[in-house]
Design an enzyme around this catalytic site. Structure first.
Site, PDB file in Angstrom:
ATOM      1  N   ASN A 186      -2.365  -0.700   3.969  1.00  0.00           N
ATOM      2  CA  ASN A 186      -1.851  -0.167   2.701  1.00  0.00           C
ATOM      3  C   ASN A 186      -2.409  -0.989   1.533  1.00  0.00           C
ATOM      4  O   ASN A 186      -3.171  -1.934   1.740  1.00  0.00           O
ATOM      5  CB  ASN A 186      -0.323  -0.149   2.704  1.00  0.00           C
ATOM      6  CG  ASN A 186       0.241  -1.527   2.954  1.00  0.00           C
ATOM      7  OD1 ASN A 186       0.052  -2.437   2.164  1.00  0.00           O
ATOM      8  ND2 ASN A 186       0.927  -1.684   4.083  1.00  0.00           N
ATOM      9  N   LYS A 200      18.833  -0.480   0.563  1.00  0.00           N
ATOM     10  CA  LYS A 200      18.072  -1.415   1.409  1.00  0.00           C
ATOM     11  C   LYS A 200      18.828  -2.727   1.587  1.00  0.00           C
ATOM     12  O   LYS A 200      18.883  -3.297   2.674  1.00  0.00           O
ATOM     13  CB  LYS A 200      16.701  -1.704   0.776  1.00  0.00           C
ATOM     14  CG  LYS A 200      15.579  -1.091   1.578  1.00  0.00           C
ATOM     15  CD  LYS A 200      14.267  -1.072   0.856  1.00  0.00           C
ATOM     16  CE  LYS A 200      13.684   0.325   1.003  1.00  0.00           C
ATOM     17  NZ  LYS A 200      12.404   0.504   0.395  1.00  0.00           N
TER      18      LYS A 200
END
Ligand code: CTP
Length: 405
Positions: A209, A336
């Protein structure tokens, strides 16, 4: 900031009135402040205002030597622990970038070896002018720090980026800066993961990525400066490992999982700034895949969620996760924090200019277990790292207090 010497250089823009508030707040925070004003700054607010607020002489002219035993611009340059140029006009930025020293401010700025922070304030189009952008880049290259202007209503009537950062925010950044100069993290071992993982498809191909690892490396560098022992786990080899950091080289998410699990018990703090692949190819071909007619379909399987696993540990250290998002930042960050049982989530909107992957700056918001949310302005990745580490230090100190009480 007690007894720190701050030299405030005030240049001529409407935001000079905010520099008066800044002087007062710095003095209230315990700093010793001396002020130099440019000729244009004196058109907006008189030196007497700054003299009264700083309780010191104000300097406006290189040749107006107030104390014959010293040369004023050299004396001030040597006196300063930090030089703040606020507001900084396009003119002073341009002069400084080109080494021009034709007044009291610019001669002092060239003579100082103290860190210099520049807080620009100007019209949005001036701020976006290629010459100004180039000059700012030049100064950043010299090691000058910038306190970016805010967006909003500008005195000229435009709405855009160019408003001097609020005095409270500047004071808080300066306070934090002085605090991070001390060994506040000595005795702590910090495990930091940085950059992307690489998931092999065959011996010559992998999936990865856009993460550069710069944020994690900046965290490692600053943590060492604050006295911590640092273990850095990363696949990145294009960046120089910061001095005194123990480096563990990995490739895949599975390698990172193993390296983290092997080391987590040594750490009092873990910062997972790595962009870990959530999926990997189910099969890694031993041989290079040869192209064939038609589409190639690769089956993926989930990798282990390292942060989630750490969050389940009974002996879990202070856990910091990262969240790079493109939308619903608040919602995803809070969820999260909860889901991974982290103590802090550092989130950024990667679509914002200055907050992306490869750049040297970041704009992050910290989401903490006590439901506090702290937004940081656009800062260099090293400054952002300092702010994050300082916040961790404060939370740990607070935690110790809570445990003892
Ligand atoms: N992380 C991890 N192990 C993984 C994936 C992510 O430790 N296999 C960590 C990252 O290092 C980061 C945080 O988890 O600190 C990011 O959370 P995550 O939910 O994985 O973010 P995304 O990958 O963006 O996932 P989502 O698709 O849920 O947004």
């Amino acid at each position: 900031m007690l007894n720190k010497n701050i030299l405030l250089c005030v240049t001529g823009g409407i935001a000079v009135y905010k520099a008066a508030a800044l002087t007062s707040k710095l003095v209230q925070a315990g700093a010793k402040v001396k002020v130099i004003m440019s000729k244009s700054a004196c058109q907006f607010v008189t030196p007497l205002t700054f003299q009264a607020l700083s309780r010191n002489d104000v300097y406006t002219d290189t040749f107006d030597e107030k104390h014959p035993e010293v040369i004023a611009h050299i004396d001030l340059a040597d006196w300063a622990d930090l030089v703040l140029v606020a507001p900084a006009t396009a003119n002073v930025i341009g002069k400084l970038a080109n080494g021009i020293a034709d007044d009291m401010i610019t001669t002092t700025l060239l003579a100082t070896t103290a860190p210099v922070w520049i807080a620009p304030a100007m019209n949005v189009h001036m701020y976006n002018h290629p010459a100004v952008i180039k000059n700012i880049e030049t100064l950043a290259g010299f090691g000058y720090q910038f306190v970016e202007p805010n967006e909003g209503y500008l005195a000229c009537g435009y709405v855009g980026k160019g408003r001097l950062e609020e005095p409270e925010k500047i004071v808080s950044l300066v306070t934090n800066y002085f605090q991070t100069q001390t060994n506040i993290l000595s005795g702590q071992t910090i495990l930091i993961t940085a950059g992307p993982t690489k998931e092999m498809i065959d011996p010559v191909r992998y999936l990865t990525n856009r993460s550069s690892g710069k944020m994690g490396y900046a965290l490692a560098e600053e943590a060492v400066k604050m006295g911590a022992k640092v273990i850095l786990v990363s696949s990145v080899d294009s960046l120089t490992t910061p001095k005194d950091v123990q480096f563990v080289k990995i490739t895949s998410a599975e390698d990172m999982y193993q390296a983290v699990m092997d080391n987590y018990q040594k750490a009092s703090i873990i910062i997972k700034s790595a962009a870990v692949a959530d999926y990997r190819p189910k099969e890694i071909s031993n041989q290079k895949l040869k192209k064939k007619d038609g589409n190639l379909i690769i089956e993926f399987e989930r990798t282990k969620d390292i942060l989630l696993e750490l969050g389940k540990k009974e002996d879990k250290p202070f856990l910091v996760g990262f969240a790079a998002e493109t939308e619903k930042i608040d919602e995803y960050a809070w969820s999260k924090l909860e889901r991974k049982n982290a103590d802090m989530i550092v989130a950024n909107d990667v679509t914002k200019a200055g907050a992306g992957f490869e750049g040297d700056t970041n704009i992050v918001t910290l989401y903490k277990k006590n439901h506090e949310k702290k937004e940081l302005p656009l800062l260099s990745k090293n400054q952002t790292a300092k702010e994050i580490l300082l916040e961790i230090y404060r939370d740990l100190k607070e935690g110790v207090k809570n445990a003892n009480s």
